[in-house]
Design an enzyme around this catalytic site. Structure first.
Site, PDB file in Angstrom:
ATOM      1  N   SER A 295       3.073   2.889  -4.475  1.00  0.00           N
ATOM      2  CA  SER A 295       2.759   2.060  -2.994  1.00  0.00           C
ATOM      3  C   SER A 295       3.798   2.333  -1.998  1.00  0.00           C
ATOM      4  CB  SER A 295       3.006   0.335  -3.854  1.00  0.00           C
ATOM      5  OG  SER A 295       2.585  -0.334  -3.059  1.00  0.00           O
TER       6      SER A 295
ATOM      7  N   GLU B  16      -8.752   0.069  -4.306  1.00  0.00           N
ATOM      8  CA  GLU B  16      -7.447  -0.323  -3.598  1.00  0.00           C
ATOM      9  C   GLU B  16      -7.472  -0.518  -2.095  1.00  0.00           C
ATOM     10  OE1 GLU B  16      -3.661   1.349  -5.117  1.00  0.00           O
ATOM     11  OE2 GLU B  16      -5.086   3.006  -5.810  1.00  0.00           O
TER      12      GLU B  16
ATOM     13  N   HIS C 215      -4.809  -2.261  -6.969  1.00  0.00           N
ATOM     14  CA  HIS C 215      -3.397  -1.889  -6.607  1.00  0.00           C
ATOM     15  C   HIS C 215      -2.327  -1.974  -7.792  1.00  0.00           C
ATOM     16  CE1 HIS C 215      -0.857   0.067  -3.822  1.00  0.00           C
ATOM     17  NE2 HIS C 215       0.203  -1.091  -3.776  1.00  0.00           N
TER      18      HIS C 215
END
Length: 323
Positions: free
Chosen positions: A141, A236, A266
């Protein structure tokens, strides 16, 4: 699908109330209490020039090679605690020692604080005797985006680059275009997540524009970067941005391995203990790192063979000169 439904049921009500960052940090820390290192992986916590850090060392791992890991959390959340289990699983599969750092986070410490801490850790590894080509940088991320920004900063500063970088659903564009928001509007959890991280992006950028290349790596020139592994899921919020980054990097001549998964929310890598797809993804990371080392060893053999051949030719050259 079951994981997605579970997370929607658990986190969507909390997200709708729009809790403060302190509340969200505490919630994540509490949720991480049940995460443990894999069996046979050992932890060594220490202070890296004033920054909390951890060595994560699997049994029988190669101590000469290291994975520098930067955790995710939108640049405002996450810690060594929330990602220790994931880093341990990666280190064990890859057969490497891993260094994880607790870089400074926004809004208390906006850009470039996190990048400065990542650079600090990388340079510290070099001072400990690790060679650049024995270091792989990874992150998920925001940590994945930070890993890519680290490469850009090193390249632009003409510093030695690591062997490769790994981005697990990396956040490459903090602008988060309106088109992305509209695309996920029908998915409650994704929509709330998109709105949250758009705000976090602004908090991280601080006075810098969101289009600053070291803030949003997809906006940078991507030439002369080492091999990249990028993983993402089509469910995502960041999916399109990862595809865009991969395409742009390939056009710039960067070797990119892009691996996509279906229907995973995610941060799905964090659920590697219960999610088969996550374990598959981590195994693919290990295959990628093994490929990096194998390519290095093959290149070294070619150089050695060339040097050996040159030494054999030199006496003949001298003999012909005498004649």
């Amino acid at each position: 699908m079951l994981l997605k439904q579970f997370l929607t049921a658990v986190t969507a009500p909390l997200a709708r109330r729009q809790p403060g960052i302190s509340t969200m940090r505490l919630s994540l820390e509490i949720s991480s209490l049940g995460q443990f290192l894999p069996w046979g992986v050992h932890l060594d916590s220490f202070q890296l020039e004033g920054m909390a850090a951890e060595w994560i060392k699997p049994d029988k791992a190669d101590p000469s090679r290291v994975l520098l890991y930067l955790h995710g959390g939108g640049y405002v959340l996450g810690s060594l605690n929330t990602h220790r289990s994931l880093v341990g699983a990666l280190a064990q599969r890859c057969g490497l020692h891993a260094l994880a750092i607790d870089y400074r986070k926004a809004p208390e410490y906006p850009f470039p604080a996190a990048l400065e801490d990542a650079l600090l850790a990388y340079r510290w590894l070099l001072r400990q005797g690790y060679r650049p080509h024995d270091i792989i940088v990874a992150g998920d991320s925001a940590g994945g985006g930070l890993a890519l920004a680290l490469l850009l900063a090193l390249r632009d500063g003409q510093e030695p680059l690591p062997a490769a970088a790994i981005g697990l659903s990396p956040w490459t564009d903090l602008v988060l275009p309106t088109a992305t928001i509209r695309k996920v509007a029908h998915e409650e959890l994704q929509f709330l997540e998109a709105l949250a991280i758009r705000g976090w992006g602004g908090q991280y950028a601080g006075t810098a524009p969101l289009t600053e290349p070291l803030v949003s790596p997809v906006r940078a020139s991507l030439h002369e970067l080492p091999p990249l592994l990028l993983q993402t899921s089509d469910a995502e919020v960041l999916y399109d941005d990862v595809l865009t980054f991969a395409a742009k990097a390939r056009i710039a001549g960067v070797p990119v391995t892009l691996q996509t998964f279906a229907g995973l929310v995610h941060w799905w890598h964090l659920f590697w203990r219960v999610l088969p797809e996550a374990r598959t993804a981590l195994d693919q990371v290990a295959s990628f790192t093994n490929g990096i080392w194998a390519a290095q060893e093959a290149a070294a053999q070619v150089v050695l063979a060339a040097r050996t051949s040159a030494k054999r030719i030199k006496p003949d050259v001298r003999l012909r000169a005498r004649l």
